[in-house]
Design an enzyme around this catalytic site. Structure first.
Site, PDB file in Angstrom:
ATOM      1  N   VAL A  31       9.523 -30.561  83.151  1.00 13.46           N
ATOM      2  CA  VAL A  31       8.402 -31.505  83.112  1.00 13.46           C
ATOM      3  C   VAL A  31       8.871 -32.865  82.599  1.00 13.46           C
ATOM      4  CG1 VAL A  31       6.207 -32.028  81.977  1.00 13.46           C
ATOM      5  CG2 VAL A  31       6.624 -29.741  82.875  1.00 13.46           C
ATOM      6  N   LEU A  32       9.659 -32.858  81.526  1.00 14.68           N
ATOM      7  CA  LEU A  32      10.124 -34.126  80.953  1.00 14.68           C
ATOM      8  C   LEU A  32      10.999 -34.882  81.935  1.00 14.68           C
ATOM      9  CD1 LEU A  32      11.019 -32.959  77.324  1.00 14.68           C
ATOM     10  CD2 LEU A  32       8.833 -33.801  78.203  1.00 14.68           C
ATOM     11  N   ASP A  33      11.854 -34.167  82.687  1.00  9.26           N
ATOM     12  CA  ASP A  33      12.710 -34.815  83.679  1.00  9.26           C
ATOM     13  C   ASP A  33      11.887 -35.440  84.806  1.00  9.26           C
ATOM     14  OD1 ASP A  33      15.205 -34.530  82.586  1.00  9.26           O
ATOM     15  OD2 ASP A  33      15.742 -32.729  83.710  1.00  9.26           O
ATOM     16  N   THR A  53       8.117 -29.015  74.400  1.00 10.82           N
ATOM     17  CA  THR A  53       7.447 -27.828  73.884  1.00 10.82           C
ATOM     18  C   THR A  53       8.318 -26.575  73.954  1.00 10.82           C
ATOM     19  OG1 THR A  53       6.483 -27.393  76.059  1.00 10.82           O
ATOM     20  CG2 THR A  53       5.177 -28.717  74.522  1.00 10.82           C
ATOM     21  N   LYS A  66      18.419 -39.522  80.167  1.00  7.48           N
ATOM     22  CA  LYS A  66      18.550 -39.174  81.575  1.00  7.48           C
ATOM     23  C   LYS A  66      17.265 -38.537  82.096  1.00  7.48           C
ATOM     24  CE  LYS A  66      22.485 -36.795  81.548  1.00  7.48           C
ATOM     25  NZ  LYS A  66      23.729 -36.187  82.067  1.00  7.48           N
ATOM     26  N   THR A  96       4.984 -20.492  70.845  1.00 10.86           N
ATOM     27  CA  THR A  96       4.341 -20.084  72.103  1.00 10.86           C
ATOM     28  C   THR A  96       5.338 -19.646  73.173  1.00 10.86           C
ATOM     29  OG1 THR A  96       4.413 -22.297  73.108  1.00 10.86           O
ATOM     30  CG2 THR A  96       2.561 -21.806  71.639  1.00 10.86           C
ATOM     31  N   GLU A 108      22.277 -23.933  74.516  1.00 13.81           N
ATOM     32  CA  GLU A 108      22.674 -25.328  74.307  1.00 13.81           C
ATOM     33  C   GLU A 108      23.074 -25.579  72.854  1.00 13.81           C
ATOM     34  OE1 GLU A 108      23.224 -27.577  76.477  1.00 13.81           O
ATOM     35  OE2 GLU A 108      22.114 -27.049  78.286  1.00 13.81           O
TER      36      GLU A 108
END
Length: 301
Positions: A31-33, A53, A66, A96, A108
């Site tokens: 979603v962020l990308d 989230t 990026k 959640t 990561e």
């Protein structure tokens, strides 16, 4: 691309002001990308805020500059460097997520530990049995240190090289072969799961080149397995690894620039990996996995 365009159309319907109002992206790394890429395109750039989230969003995807979308058989082939105004990180969101997404983000964190932070690696070893959605959300002292070291380590690596003028990047560890695996695995793998399989290959390469002791290879592979991350996958063949490396060479401007661990917490870059080496690394991981599985069966009996 269709998803990014849909976001720009929503911005247009809302009639957002070009500078005074901000787009707020709330969600995981994908979603962020997508929203970041849409914000970079709309009126050639409108300000946006990230609220990650998921664990991978909070320690990786949500804190760089990026943006990107997948295209064809390639991850993030289309995108832009577009700085966010702010990232708001609240570990309470992590309550959640399901355990698989905990492991997805921990991959990561393990990456950062292997290439930069031996203390973080030790912390992960000591907390492997206690990291859950609830303990991440509670953010006690040990968990807080894990998260803060992962985030600060990532920012330390990104900040001096935001636009990747320097293409030898330690944070590319685990990201040489994994893009090809991530888009071809069926059933699908999460990003961190594909990165874990890539890291296992790179651990084998480092060991076979004399950069990493057998003891440290065992520790690293056991840590990956301790978080229920895969260390091998049938899609990974010598041929696919060779193809993925060739694509990485194009991405890295003509050189392999493959980061390998030099001990735990340090990195060295390889530019002369051969298909034969890749095949030996695959064999090493397969042999190690078979031996580890035998130990588990023996312990159960």
């Amino acid at each position: 691309m269709e998803q990014a365009v849909l976001v720009t159309e929503a911005m247009s319907r809302m009639g957002i002001l070009r500078r005074a109002e901000k787009v707020v992206a709330v969600g995981g790394g994908v979603v962020l990308d997508i929203v970041g890429f849409a914000a970079s395109m709309y009126r050639r750039g409108v300000p946006y805020v990230r609220v990650p989230t998921t664990l991978v969003g909070q320690i990786d995807a949500g804190i760089g500059v990026k943006t990107g979308i997948n295209h064809g058989h390639h991850k993030n082939r289309l995108g832009a460097y577009f700085a966010l105004e702010l990232a708001l990180i609240d570990p309470e969101f992590l309550r959640t997520i399901d355990p698989r997404h905990v492991a997805n983000g921990i991959a990561e964190v393990i990456k950062m530990a292997l290439v930069k932070d031996a203390v973080l690696f030790d912390l992960l070893e000591s907390t492997v049995d206690s990291i859950t959605p609830n303990t991440l959300a509670g953010c006690g002292s040990a968990i807080s240190e894990v998260l803060s070291r992962a985030i600060s380590g990532m920012l330390d690596e990104l900040e001096p090289n935001l636009w990747e003028q320097v293409l030898e990047r330690s944070v590319d560890y685990g990201h040489t072969f994994s893009p090809s695996l991530e888009l071809r695995a069926d059933p699908p793998l999460l990003h961190g799961e594909a990165v874990a399989v890539d890291m296992a290959i790179c651990l084998a390469l480092a060991h076979l080149r004399g950069h990493l002791s057998q003891h440290d290879v065992d520790r690293a592979l056991r840590l990956l397995q301790g978080f229920r991350l895969p260390v091998s996958h049938p899609v990974f063949t010598r041929e696919l690894l060779t193809e993925a490396l060739a694509d990485a060479v194009r991405h890295r401007d003509g050189l392999q620039r493959v980061p390998l661990t030099r001990g735990i917490g340090s990195v060295v870059f390889a530019n002369d990996l051969t298909p034969e080496e890749l095949g030996r690394a695959l064999e090493f991981v397969d042999s190690w996995t078979a031996a580890a599985n035998s130990e588990l069966v023996g312990a159960a009996v």
